[in-house]
Design a protein around this motif. Structure first.
Motif, PDB file in Angstrom:
ATOM      1  N   GLY A   1      27.034  18.026  23.436  1.00  0.00           N
ATOM      2  CA  GLY A   1      28.313  18.742  23.546  1.00  0.00           C
ATOM      3  C   GLY A   1      29.452  17.747  23.467  1.00  0.00           C
ATOM      4  O   GLY A   1      29.613  16.919  24.362  1.00  0.00           O
ATOM      5  N   VAL A   2      30.200  17.808  22.362  1.00  0.00           N
ATOM      6  CA  VAL A   2      31.297  16.836  22.168  1.00  0.00           C
ATOM      7  C   VAL A   2      32.638  17.543  22.341  1.00  0.00           C
ATOM      8  O   VAL A   2      33.614  17.271  21.638  1.00  0.00           O
ATOM      9  CB  VAL A   2      31.199  16.127  20.786  1.00  0.00           C
TER      10      VAL A   2
ATOM     11  N   ASP B   1      25.642  17.761  18.836  1.00  0.00           N
ATOM     12  CA  ASP B   1      26.325  19.053  18.947  1.00  0.00           C
ATOM     13  C   ASP B   1      25.942  19.859  17.717  1.00  0.00           C
ATOM     14  O   ASP B   1      25.062  19.442  16.948  1.00  0.00           O
ATOM     15  CB  ASP B   1      27.856  18.826  19.048  1.00  0.00           C
ATOM     16  N   MET B   2      26.624  20.995  17.510  1.00  0.00           N
ATOM     17  CA  MET B   2      26.331  21.827  16.331  1.00  0.00           C
ATOM     18  C   MET B   2      27.345  21.615  15.219  1.00  0.00           C
ATOM     19  O   MET B   2      27.087  21.978  14.072  1.00  0.00           O
ATOM     20  CB  MET B   2      26.414  23.309  16.714  1.00  0.00           C
TER      21      MET B   2
ATOM     22  N   TYR C   1      18.507  16.448  16.744  1.00  0.00           N
ATOM     23  CA  TYR C   1      18.208  15.855  18.062  1.00  0.00           C
ATOM     24  C   TYR C   1      17.372  14.581  17.974  1.00  0.00           C
ATOM     25  O   TYR C   1      17.218  13.883  18.963  1.00  0.00           O
ATOM     26  CB  TYR C   1      17.538  16.906  18.944  1.00  0.00           C
TER      27      TYR C   1
ATOM     28  N   ALA D   1      27.068  21.062  27.016  1.00  0.00           N
ATOM     29  CA  ALA D   1      27.211  22.150  26.029  1.00  0.00           C
ATOM     30  C   ALA D   1      27.188  23.498  26.731  1.00  0.00           C
ATOM     31  O   ALA D   1      26.596  23.638  27.797  1.00  0.00           O
ATOM     32  CB  ALA D   1      26.055  22.096  25.044  1.00  0.00           C
ATOM     33  N   GLY D   2      27.814  24.475  26.076  1.00  0.00           N
ATOM     34  CA  GLY D   2      27.737  25.832  26.617  1.00  0.00           C
ATOM     35  C   GLY D   2      29.043  26.555  26.393  1.00  0.00           C
ATOM     36  O   GLY D   2      30.011  25.961  25.919  1.00  0.00           O
ATOM     37  N   SER D   3      29.022  27.820  26.744  1.00  0.00           N
ATOM     38  CA  SER D   3      30.276  28.573  26.682  1.00  0.00           C
ATOM     39  C   SER D   3      31.170  28.065  27.789  1.00  0.00           C
ATOM     40  O   SER D   3      30.691  27.794  28.891  1.00  0.00           O
ATOM     41  CB  SER D   3      29.985  30.049  26.961  1.00  0.00           C
TER      42      SER D   3
ATOM     43  N   ARG E   1      24.770  33.704  28.893  1.00  0.00           N
ATOM     44  CA  ARG E   1      25.177  33.090  27.601  1.00  0.00           C
ATOM     45  C   ARG E   1      24.677  31.653  27.572  1.00  0.00           C
ATOM     46  O   ARG E   1      24.098  31.188  26.598  1.00  0.00           O
ATOM     47  CB  ARG E   1      26.705  33.069  27.478  1.00  0.00           C
TER      48      ARG E   1
ATOM     49  N   ASN F   1      20.785  31.171  27.191  1.00  0.00           N
ATOM     50  CA  ASN F   1      20.334  31.282  25.790  1.00  0.00           C
ATOM     51  C   ASN F   1      20.579  29.987  25.029  1.00  0.00           C
ATOM     52  O   ASN F   1      19.755  29.554  24.227  1.00  0.00           O
ATOM     53  CB  ASN F   1      21.060  32.441  25.097  1.00  0.00           C
ATOM     54  N   ILE F   2      21.697  29.357  25.318  1.00  0.00           N
ATOM     55  CA  ILE F   2      22.019  28.081  24.669  1.00  0.00           C
ATOM     56  C   ILE F   2      21.039  27.009  25.136  1.00  0.00           C
ATOM     57  O   ILE F   2      20.502  26.228  24.349  1.00  0.00           O
ATOM     58  CB  ILE F   2      23.475  27.692  24.987  1.00  0.00           C
TER      59      ILE F   2
ATOM     60  N   GLY G   1      17.751  26.595  23.464  1.00  0.00           N
ATOM     61  CA  GLY G   1      17.776  25.879  22.182  1.00  0.00           C
ATOM     62  C   GLY G   1      17.873  24.372  22.379  1.00  0.00           C
ATOM     63  O   GLY G   1      17.339  23.605  21.585  1.00  0.00           O
ATOM     64  N   ILE G   2      18.546  23.958  23.453  1.00  0.00           N
ATOM     65  CA  ILE G   2      18.860  22.529  23.612  1.00  0.00           C
ATOM     66  C   ILE G   2      17.788  21.767  24.387  1.00  0.00           C
ATOM     67  O   ILE G   2      17.285  20.731  23.946  1.00  0.00           O
ATOM     68  CB  ILE G   2      20.223  22.388  24.334  1.00  0.00           C
TER      69      ILE G   2
ATOM     70  N   GLN H   1      14.405  20.442  22.901  1.00  0.00           N
ATOM     71  CA  GLN H   1      14.569  19.374  21.899  1.00  0.00           C
ATOM     72  C   GLN H   1      14.827  18.025  22.574  1.00  0.00           C
ATOM     73  O   GLN H   1      14.358  16.983  22.134  1.00  0.00           O
ATOM     74  CB  GLN H   1      15.724  19.706  20.949  1.00  0.00           C
TER      75      GLN H   1
HETATM   76  C1  LIG Z   1      16.859  24.741  17.909  1.00  0.00           C
HETATM   77  O1  LIG Z   1      17.533  25.798  18.476  1.00  0.00           O
HETATM   78  C2  LIG Z   1      18.811  25.635  18.915  1.00  0.00           C
HETATM   79  N1  LIG Z   1      19.456  24.460  18.854  1.00  0.00           N
HETATM   80  C3  LIG Z   1      20.732  24.359  19.328  1.00  0.00           C
HETATM   81  C4  LIG Z   1      21.360  25.478  19.878  1.00  0.00           C
HETATM   82  C5  LIG Z   1      22.743  25.356  20.386  1.00  0.00           C
HETATM   83  C6  LIG Z   1      23.455  26.461  20.827  1.00  0.00           C
HETATM   84  C7  LIG Z   1      24.754  26.351  21.329  1.00  0.00           C
HETATM   85  C8  LIG Z   1      25.342  25.080  21.414  1.00  0.00           C
HETATM   86  C9  LIG Z   1      26.643  24.858  21.953  1.00  0.00           C
HETATM   87  N2  LIG Z   1      27.439  25.865  22.448  1.00  0.00           N
HETATM   88  C10 LIG Z   1      27.840  27.014  21.806  1.00  0.00           C
HETATM   89  C11 LIG Z   1      27.578  27.228  20.473  1.00  0.00           C
HETATM   90  C12 LIG Z   1      27.963  28.470  19.937  1.00  0.00           C
HETATM   91  C13 LIG Z   1      28.598  29.440  20.715  1.00  0.00           C
HETATM   92  C14 LIG Z   1      28.867  29.147  22.044  1.00  0.00           C
HETATM   93  C15 LIG Z   1      29.583  30.159  22.922  1.00  0.00           C
HETATM   94  O2  LIG Z   1      30.569  29.772  23.546  1.00  0.00           O
HETATM   95  O3  LIG Z   1      29.115  31.288  23.014  1.00  0.00           O
HETATM   96  C16 LIG Z   1      28.502  27.947  22.595  1.00  0.00           C
HETATM   97  C17 LIG Z   1      27.130  23.567  22.023  1.00  0.00           C
HETATM   98  C18 LIG Z   1      28.453  23.269  22.628  1.00  0.00           C
HETATM   99  N3  LIG Z   1      29.065  22.128  22.303  1.00  0.00           N
HETATM  100  O4  LIG Z   1      28.932  24.036  23.419  1.00  0.00           O
HETATM  101  C19 LIG Z   1      26.352  22.515  21.561  1.00  0.00           C
HETATM  102  N4  LIG Z   1      25.138  22.722  21.057  1.00  0.00           N
HETATM  103  C20 LIG Z   1      24.620  23.965  20.974  1.00  0.00           C
HETATM  104  C21 LIG Z   1      23.345  24.100  20.477  1.00  0.00           C
HETATM  105  C22 LIG Z   1      20.630  26.644  19.929  1.00  0.00           C
HETATM  106  O5  LIG Z   1      21.199  27.745  20.481  1.00  0.00           O
HETATM  107  C23 LIG Z   1      20.347  28.904  20.650  1.00  0.00           C
HETATM  108  N5  LIG Z   1      19.368  26.725  19.453  1.00  0.00           N
END
Ligand SMILES: COc1ncc(-c2ccc3c(Nc4cccc(C(=O)O)c4)c(C(N)=O)cnc3c2)c(OC)n1
Length: 332
Positions: A27-28, A52-53, A83, A96-98, A112, A115-116, A119-120, A123
């Motif tokens: 989470g950056v 991050d994503m 990862y 990371a997260g909402s 919320r 669920n995140i 995924g994290i 890995q």
């Molecule tokens: C391999 O499967 C996999 N890998 C990664 C994720 C995932 C999901 C959310 C992530 C994530 N947060 C995020 C991403 C998208 C939406 C939201 C939100 O606020 O609802 C929050 C962040 C972040 N910086 O907050 C950083 N990495 C994430 C990574 C994931 O989520 C299900 N699943």
């Protein structure tokens, strides 16, 4: 030939191998980058991995951090959405997260973020099976429990930032009231990070002088000096900052860097962090709350068995029940 030469067949040259210290930050956003910057600035580890994503945001932060290298002790920085970049980390910090929205309580975030985490967390453990996980995302106590369940790691290697920062804010506000440096104010905020945290007024002391002995009403409703307002300010400070600047970053970054240093350097400092509190203070459920813990390179070495008064125990047990109720609603 020396005894050692007769005895030992050399396999590798130990002098050349540095036990590389590597920290991953997931989470950056504002919190993640405040942690990364603070850890880099203090020269705590040799490698930092950012994951991050969002590719562009990652690349931008990586460049900005690399341009710091001329000013700080050398640290290798990598960033990727893959990862694999986190492999062999000693510590993985999850921010990371909402994010909490204005006026939203920490508890609204929980499913919320579960669920995140699904995924994290798997890995991180896949690439660093020996890592310690430090959860910073909110609601931190529930998400630390979630990270523990999903990761399958032993309890000592899954911690939450918990009330470490609440306790630091508590010291700062008391230091302002007494005109004594915050480092010389002793006292702990334990339990749930946020609204239901527990200020252990019975233990607040300066140089061993218990303030409650000087003012028995301290922390109560009918205290003429209204010391309880200090605890209320600690609780409301995050909401106030989210309202004013949209997020919090600098203090959480430094508080995470402080705990990172304790872990990476095996310093055995005591921090109020979210840990499995089953068996303490009459708590029987599998819940994570903050208690003062001794931290080292393997995670939680000891939990301090504090002397709490009846009211403090009741508040802590109430936090445990609330955590347990919310945990029962979670879908993993
Ligand atoms: C391999 O499967 C996999 N890998 C990664 C994720 C995932 C999901 C959310 C992530 C994530 N947060 C995020 C991403 C998208 C939406 C939201 C939100 O606020 O609802 C929050 C962040 C972040 N910086 O907050 C950083 N990495 C994430 C990574 C994931 O989520 C299900 N699943």
């Amino acid at each position: 030939a020396t005894v050692q030469e007769k005895l030992l067949e050399r396999v590798f040259d130990e002098e050349g191998t540095l036990t590389v210290r590597k920290v991953t930050i997931v989470g950056v956003g504002q919190v993640g980058m405040a942690c990364a910057y603070s850890i880099m600035q203090q020269g705590i580890c040799r490698e930092i991995a950012l994951v991050d994503m969002l590719k562009d945001k990652l690349q931008g932060e990586l460049l900005d951090m690399q341009h710091c290298q001329r000013f700080v002790k050398h640290v290798d920085i990598q960033a990727s959405t893959d990862y694999a970049v986190t492999a062999n980390s000693n510590l993985c910090i999850v921010t990371a997260g909402s994010r909490q929205k204005e006026g939203e309580s920490r508890r609204d975030l929980v499913q919320r973020n579960v669920n995140i985490f699904k995924g994290i967390i798997p890995q991180l453990v896949k690439y660093s099976p020996n890592t310690i996980l430090m959860i910073v995302s909110n609601p931190v106590d529930i998400l630390t429990y979630v990270a523990w369940k999903i990761s399958g790691l032993p309890r000592e290697r899954v911690i939450g930032s918990g009330t470490n920062l609440d306790t630091a804010r508590f010291h700062f506000l008391i230091s302002e009231k007494l005109n004594v440096a915050p480092t010389n104010v002793h006292g702990w905020i334990i339990g749930e990070h946020g609204d239901a945290s527990v200020a252990v007024w019975s233990g607040v002391n300066i140089a061993g002088v218990n303030l409650k002995d000087l003012n028995p009403g301290m922390g109560g409703k009918d205290d003429p000096e209204k010391w309880e307002d200090i605890h209320k300010k600690v609780i409301n400070s995050a909401y106030e900052m989210i309202k004013l600047k949209g997020y919090t970053s600098w203090a959480i970054g430094l508080s995470v860097a402080q705990m990172t240093q304790t872990i990476i350097r095996n310093q055995k400092n005591v921090h109020a962090i979210s840990t499995l509190v089953k068996g303490f203070h009459g708590i029987e459920e599998d819940v994570f709350l903050s208690l003062p813990c001794v931290l080292g390179s393997k995670g939680v070495m000891y939990v301090i068995k504090q002397t709490l008064d009846e009211n403090e125990v009741k508040q802590l047990q109430s936090c445990a029940r609330t955590m347990h109720e919310i945990q029962k609603t979670l879908v993993f």
